[in-house]
Design a protein around this motif. Structure first.
Motif, PDB file in Angstrom:
ATOM      1  N   LYS A  82       0.805  -1.227   0.000  1.00  0.00           N
ATOM      2  CA  LYS A  82       0.000   0.000   0.000  1.00  0.00           C
ATOM      3  C   LYS A  82       0.833   1.269   0.000  1.00  0.00           C
ATOM      4  O   LYS A  82       0.480   2.257   0.655  1.00  0.00           O
ATOM      5  CB  LYS A  82      -0.953   0.024   1.221  1.00  0.00           C
ATOM      6  N   ASN A 172      -9.085  -1.226 -21.339  1.00  0.00           N
ATOM      7  CA  ASN A 172     -10.015  -1.515 -20.258  1.00  0.00           C
ATOM      8  C   ASN A 172      -9.626  -2.815 -19.551  1.00  0.00           C
ATOM      9  O   ASN A 172     -10.150  -3.884 -19.849  1.00  0.00           O
ATOM     10  CB  ASN A 172     -11.420  -1.631 -20.849  1.00  0.00           C
ATOM     11  N   ASP A 174     -10.051  -3.889 -16.430  1.00  0.00           N
ATOM     12  CA  ASP A 174     -11.090  -4.563 -15.636  1.00  0.00           C
ATOM     13  C   ASP A 174     -12.000  -5.417 -16.517  1.00  0.00           C
ATOM     14  O   ASP A 174     -12.365  -6.530 -16.170  1.00  0.00           O
ATOM     15  CB  ASP A 174     -11.964  -3.528 -14.913  1.00  0.00           C
ATOM     16  N   TYR A 175     -12.351  -4.846 -17.658  1.00  0.00           N
ATOM     17  CA  TYR A 175     -13.220  -5.589 -18.565  1.00  0.00           C
ATOM     18  C   TYR A 175     -12.526  -6.857 -19.058  1.00  0.00           C
ATOM     19  O   TYR A 175     -13.143  -7.925 -19.129  1.00  0.00           O
ATOM     20  CB  TYR A 175     -13.622  -4.696 -19.739  1.00  0.00           C
ATOM     21  N   ARG A 177     -10.363  -8.577 -17.520  1.00  0.00           N
ATOM     22  CA  ARG A 177     -10.407  -9.586 -16.455  1.00  0.00           C
ATOM     23  C   ARG A 177     -11.786 -10.208 -16.352  1.00  0.00           C
ATOM     24  O   ARG A 177     -11.928 -11.385 -16.070  1.00  0.00           O
ATOM     25  CB  ARG A 177      -9.993  -8.963 -15.128  1.00  0.00           C
ATOM     26  N   SER A 178     -12.822  -9.386 -16.590  1.00  0.00           N
ATOM     27  CA  SER A 178     -14.177  -9.936 -16.511  1.00  0.00           C
ATOM     28  C   SER A 178     -14.399 -10.979 -17.601  1.00  0.00           C
ATOM     29  O   SER A 178     -15.269 -11.834 -17.484  1.00  0.00           O
ATOM     30  CB  SER A 178     -15.225  -8.820 -16.614  1.00  0.00           C
ATOM     31  N   LEU A 179     -13.596 -10.916 -18.686  1.00  0.00           N
ATOM     32  CA  LEU A 179     -13.701 -11.933 -19.728  1.00  0.00           C
ATOM     33  C   LEU A 179     -12.882 -13.178 -19.377  1.00  0.00           C
ATOM     34  O   LEU A 179     -12.819 -14.123 -20.160  1.00  0.00           O
ATOM     35  CB  LEU A 179     -13.197 -11.377 -21.068  1.00  0.00           C
ATOM     36  N   GLY A 180     -12.245 -13.144 -18.228  1.00  0.00           N
ATOM     37  CA  GLY A 180     -11.447 -14.293 -17.817  1.00  0.00           C
ATOM     38  C   GLY A 180     -10.039 -14.270 -18.378  1.00  0.00           C
ATOM     39  O   GLY A 180      -9.319 -15.256 -18.326  1.00  0.00           O
ATOM     40  N   ILE A 181      -9.638 -13.122 -18.921  1.00  0.00           N
ATOM     41  CA  ILE A 181      -8.296 -13.009 -19.495  1.00  0.00           C
ATOM     42  C   ILE A 181      -7.301 -12.673 -18.394  1.00  0.00           C
ATOM     43  O   ILE A 181      -7.565 -11.809 -17.550  1.00  0.00           O
ATOM     44  CB  ILE A 181      -8.291 -11.939 -20.603  1.00  0.00           C
TER      45      ILE A 181
ATOM     46  N   TYR B  14     -11.127  -2.568   1.053  1.00  0.00           N
ATOM     47  CA  TYR B  14      -9.960  -2.066   0.317  1.00  0.00           C
ATOM     48  C   TYR B  14      -8.879  -1.747   1.346  1.00  0.00           C
ATOM     49  O   TYR B  14      -8.568  -0.593   1.586  1.00  0.00           O
ATOM     50  CB  TYR B  14     -10.281  -0.773  -0.428  1.00  0.00           C
ATOM     51  N   GLY B  15      -8.371  -2.731   2.007  1.00  0.00           N
ATOM     52  CA  GLY B  15      -7.340  -2.458   3.003  1.00  0.00           C
ATOM     53  C   GLY B  15      -7.906  -2.047   4.352  1.00  0.00           C
ATOM     54  O   GLY B  15      -7.609  -2.663   5.363  1.00  0.00           O
ATOM     55  N   LYS B  48     -18.026  -5.677  -8.683  1.00  0.00           N
ATOM     56  CA  LYS B  48     -16.639  -6.056  -8.961  1.00  0.00           C
ATOM     57  C   LYS B  48     -16.276  -7.346  -8.228  1.00  0.00           C
ATOM     58  O   LYS B  48     -15.527  -8.166  -8.755  1.00  0.00           O
ATOM     59  CB  LYS B  48     -15.677  -4.943  -8.539  1.00  0.00           C
ATOM     60  N   MET B  51     -17.767 -10.189 -10.097  1.00  0.00           N
ATOM     61  CA  MET B  51     -17.019 -10.455 -11.330  1.00  0.00           C
ATOM     62  C   MET B  51     -15.596 -10.937 -11.073  1.00  0.00           C
ATOM     63  O   MET B  51     -14.833 -11.132 -12.013  1.00  0.00           O
ATOM     64  CB  MET B  51     -16.939  -9.195 -12.193  1.00  0.00           C
ATOM     65  N   GLY B  52     -15.226 -11.070  -9.816  1.00  0.00           N
ATOM     66  CA  GLY B  52     -13.876 -11.562  -9.522  1.00  0.00           C
ATOM     67  C   GLY B  52     -12.794 -10.519  -9.720  1.00  0.00           C
ATOM     68  O   GLY B  52     -11.619 -10.849  -9.789  1.00  0.00           O
ATOM     69  N   LEU B  53     -13.176  -9.238  -9.830  1.00  0.00           N
ATOM     70  CA  LEU B  53     -12.177  -8.187 -10.010  1.00  0.00           C
ATOM     71  C   LEU B  53     -11.583  -7.776  -8.671  1.00  0.00           C
ATOM     72  O   LEU B  53     -10.522  -7.175  -8.611  1.00  0.00           O
ATOM     73  CB  LEU B  53     -12.798  -6.965 -10.689  1.00  0.00           C
ATOM     74  N   LEU B  54     -12.303  -8.072  -7.606  1.00  0.00           N
ATOM     75  CA  LEU B  54     -11.798  -7.833  -6.258  1.00  0.00           C
ATOM     76  C   LEU B  54     -11.909  -9.148  -5.490  1.00  0.00           C
ATOM     77  O   LEU B  54     -12.862  -9.899  -5.689  1.00  0.00           O
ATOM     78  CB  LEU B  54     -12.641  -6.769  -5.537  1.00  0.00           C
ATOM     79  N   ARG B  72     -17.865 -18.075 -17.015  1.00  0.00           N
ATOM     80  CA  ARG B  72     -17.479 -16.746 -17.508  1.00  0.00           C
ATOM     81  C   ARG B  72     -18.178 -16.370 -18.808  1.00  0.00           C
ATOM     82  O   ARG B  72     -18.580 -15.242 -19.017  1.00  0.00           O
ATOM     83  CB  ARG B  72     -15.983 -16.710 -17.793  1.00  0.00           C
ATOM     84  N   TYR B  77     -20.100  -7.951 -18.303  1.00  0.00           N
ATOM     85  CA  TYR B  77     -19.936  -6.886 -17.326  1.00  0.00           C
ATOM     86  C   TYR B  77     -19.862  -5.546 -18.042  1.00  0.00           C
ATOM     87  O   TYR B  77     -19.116  -5.388 -19.003  1.00  0.00           O
ATOM     88  CB  TYR B  77     -18.655  -7.160 -16.528  1.00  0.00           C
ATOM     89  N   PRO B  79     -18.777  -1.919 -17.151  1.00  0.00           N
ATOM     90  CA  PRO B  79     -18.206  -1.072 -16.099  1.00  0.00           C
ATOM     91  C   PRO B  79     -18.787   0.337 -16.133  1.00  0.00           C
ATOM     92  O   PRO B  79     -19.445   0.722 -17.107  1.00  0.00           O
ATOM     93  CB  PRO B  79     -16.708  -1.040 -16.426  1.00  0.00           C
ATOM     94  N   ARG B 102     -11.947 -13.548 -26.325  1.00  0.00           N
ATOM     95  CA  ARG B 102     -11.953 -14.596 -25.318  1.00  0.00           C
ATOM     96  C   ARG B 102     -10.520 -14.980 -25.033  1.00  0.00           C
ATOM     97  O   ARG B 102      -9.633 -14.753 -25.852  1.00  0.00           O
ATOM     98  CB  ARG B 102     -12.703 -15.837 -25.823  1.00  0.00           C
ATOM     99  N   LYS B 103     -10.343 -15.613 -23.904  1.00  0.00           N
ATOM    100  CA  LYS B 103      -9.027 -16.103 -23.536  1.00  0.00           C
ATOM    101  C   LYS B 103      -8.411 -16.913 -24.673  1.00  0.00           C
ATOM    102  O   LYS B 103      -7.245 -16.782 -24.997  1.00  0.00           O
ATOM    103  CB  LYS B 103      -9.228 -17.024 -22.330  1.00  0.00           C
ATOM    104  N   ALA B 151     -21.370  -5.409 -24.310  1.00  0.00           N
ATOM    105  CA  ALA B 151     -21.881  -6.503 -23.487  1.00  0.00           C
ATOM    106  C   ALA B 151     -22.826  -7.394 -24.302  1.00  0.00           C
ATOM    107  O   ALA B 151     -22.768  -8.621 -24.214  1.00  0.00           O
ATOM    108  CB  ALA B 151     -22.598  -5.949 -22.261  1.00  0.00           C
ATOM    109  N   GLN B 154     -21.239  -9.998 -26.343  1.00  0.00           N
ATOM    110  CA  GLN B 154     -20.749 -11.191 -25.652  1.00  0.00           C
ATOM    111  C   GLN B 154     -21.735 -12.350 -25.723  1.00  0.00           C
ATOM    112  O   GLN B 154     -21.364 -13.491 -25.508  1.00  0.00           O
ATOM    113  CB  GLN B 154     -20.454 -10.867 -24.178  1.00  0.00           C
TER     114      GLN B 154
END
Ligand SMILES: Nc1ncnc2c1ncn2[C@@H]1O[C@H](COP(=O)(O)OP(=O)(O)OP(=O)(O)O)[C@@H](O)[C@H]1O
Ligand SMILES: [Mg+2]
Lengths: 294, 261
Positions: A82, A172, A174-175, A177-181, B14-15, B48, B51-54, B72, B77, B79, B102-103, B151, B154
């Motif tokens: 931090k 983007n 965050d987006y 990551r939301s796609l699983g990348i 957040y901490g 978030k 969606m697994g962002l946090l 997934r 999503y 934002p 996609r991945k 979106a 997708q």
């Protein structure tokens, strides 16, 4: 012939830097470029230390990992410990750079190939001293050119196959990551390439001014276009232009070649900024006058 | 009935102090679901975390009864619009195309069916004439629609949208709403963070009222009580009583546009 090889080698530096610099600029991470270019120093010193004569190309590739390590430490400090973002950048790269300096002054005394001046400022005028000669007497260009060219091949290939990923990461995260990348991997992939650029370029332009090659042409290109691929091309173009004009200016006035190239690059940036503003003002003026008439 | 999202004992921080505290709920499928709560109540954080962002400090999230990573492909999503730099050198088409990334296809060339889907999605949000325009040269509402189109591209079953109606004019809000009810008719689930308390009872089938903790959940009639709203919004009572009165007067009328679907 000397001029030709110097310009060609420096142009490759400019291209490699401009390509990666564009993504750094778009991600608002210019300072990371600065940090990595300094922090790879210990890696470079180790690469020289373990190879007798000249640093081998493979050891230089290894030195690239120092840059990745740098961004890992920066991320750790800012996310886990931090510490504020720019502070963690400052702490990390000054520390690594300092370690590199100590290593040079301790181990490398008497090594003619590496000293602090060369690391900091590069030796662009001297790239021709280190010739690649085949068949006993056929001169096919300076070694630095081939190292730079290898860098270009790797960087060009990675950007070509990973273009979508780098684009998404830059726009983007965050987006993505939301796609699983796995954006973490993409981030360190990019950092590895930035690191590679600075490692292969440091002999030519030095650790300090390579940042100018990374950031300035990319920032100029951003003013010129609103599409990503053209932006990359413009950035390369501006980089090469600065190399050519900068080189002949430096020769004419007998001043530092790299310094001159980066200065020219900045002048180009300023000129484009002013031109853009002019154009916008003229447009606005025209519009308001037609509005008045209409 | 299958649940679209299940959140269990969820705490996220957040901490510092937790921003979401011990949240527990299950959401239905095939409905339009609203998340409401005052500024800073953790709505964005909740999306978030889902969606697994946090990473949550404790608890877990399941989507369609499975861990998110397994499903997934079925989740899209949207934002908050301010979360990206709109000066980025990309066109409307470029951004919507990202919805097809996609991945496993990142290293591959774009295929024709993907292009088709992207054009259709742009069409659905009414941005066809702007498809080659750079995204900074769009109005705020148009930018918002670009995100919705991405979106849509997708082709998901569950959509999580962070304030899609911010900065959007009434006409656009309506057209997005129509789009959402179309999606609902196709059996899709839409979760939306929303700010305008006056419209919630019209827009949503189901509501979550949030303020660090989950204050209430259920149908708008169940959630929008004076007690719940006071618990969530605290001091701003004058505004609240107005809203409550408004809701009472209307007694949740069935609007024309709802009755003919
Ligand atoms: N990146 C962050 N780091 C630290 N604290 C954060 C961060 N993001 C949000 N917070 C804090 O977490 C709390 C919840 O934020 P969140 O964005 O989830 O609220 P919200 O309900 O979406 O608010 P709004 O209606 O304004 O969008 C706020 O108090 C905010 O200050
Ligand atoms: Mg929010």
């Amino acid at each position: 012939m000397n001029d030709f090889w110097i310009i060609l080698t420096a142009s490759l530096v400019a291209i490699n830097s401009a390509l990666l610099g564009s993504f750094l600029v778009l991600r608002k991470m210019s300072m990371i470029g600065d940090a990595i270019s300094h922090a790879v120093l210990p890696g470079i010193v180790v690469a020289y230390y373990f190879s007798e004569d000249k640093a081998s190309i493979f050891l230089l590739l290894g030195a690239t990992l120092t840059g990745v390590l740098t961004s890992l430490i920066i991320d750790f400090l800012s996310k886990k410990a931090k510490i504020q973002g720019d502070a963690s950048i400052g702490i990390t790269y000054t520390l690594l750079f300092a370690v590199g300096m100590i290593m040079i002054s301790g181990w490398m005394q008497g090594n003619v190939d590496i000293d602090l001046d060369c690391v900091l400022y590069g030796d662009i005028a001297l790239v021709n001293m280190d010739k690649v000669i085949v068949d006993g007497n056929l001169y096919v260009g300076p070694r630095a050119f081939y190292i730079e060219f290898l860098g270009f091949a790797i960087i060009g290939f990675c950007l070509w196959i990973g273009f979508k990923g780098f684009k998404l990461l830059s726009f983007n995260e965050d987006y993505a990551r939301s796609l699983g990348i796995a954006t973490g991997r993409w981030h360190y992939f990019l950092m590895g390439l930035v690191s590679l650029t600075t490692v292969v370029s440091f002999e030519v332009v030095g650790a300090v001014l390579v940042v100018g090659f990374l950031i300035i042409p990319a920032a100029t290109a951003q003013l010129m276009t609103d599409k990503l691929k053209p932006m990359l091309l413009y950035a390369c173009g501006f980089g090469i232009l600065a190399v050519i004009i900068g080189y002949f200016t430096a020769v004419y006035f007998d001043v530092s070649i790299t310094g001159s190239m980066v200065s020219v690059s900045t002048l180009i940036f300023l000129a484009i900024t002013v031109l853009k503003r002019r154009k916008r003002q003229t447009k606005a003026l025209l519009k308001s006058s037609t509005d008045l008439r209409g | 009935m299958k649940s679209s999202i299940e959140v269990h004992n969820l705490t996220t921080a957040y901490g510092g102090a937790p921003v979401l505290w011990d949240i527990d709920f299950q959401l239905p499928t095939g409905q339009i679901i609203g998340i409401i709560g005052p500024n800073g109540s953790g709505k964005t954080t909740l999306l978030k975390t889902i969606m697994g962002l946090l990473d949550p400090a404790s608890g877990f999230v399941k989507v369609f009864d499975q861990p998110l990573d397994k499903v997934r492909e079925k989740v899209a999503y949207v934002p908050q619009r301010e979360s990206v730099d709109w000066d980025f050198p990309a066109s409307v088409y470029d951004v919507v195309m990202m919805g097809r990334y996609r991945k496993y296809n990142l290293f591959k060339r774009t295929k024709d069916p993907d292009r088709e889907i992207v054009l259709q999605s742009i069409e659905k949000v009414g941005l066809s004439e702007f498809k080659d325009r750079q995204i900074s040269r769009l109005s705020g509402g148009q930018q918002q629609r670009v995100f919705v189109a991405r979106a849509l591209a997708q082709g998901a079953d569950l959509y999580l949208m962070d304030e899609p109606f911010v900065g959007v004019d009434a006409a656009t809000e309506n057209s997005i709403l129509n789009l959402l009810s179309e999606m609902k008719n196709e059996g899709k689930t839409v979760v939306i963070i929303h700010h305008d308390l006056q419209t919630v009872s019209d827009y949503f089938d189901y509501l979550l009222l949030l303020n660090t903790r989950l204050i209430a959940r259920g149908t708008p009639a169940e959630v929008l009580t004076k007690e719940n709203l006071t618990n969530a919004y605290g001091g701003q009572l004058t505004l609240l009583s107005k809203v409550v009165n408004l809701i009472k007067q209307n007694e949740f009328p069935i609007r024309e546009k709802d009755s003919d679907v």
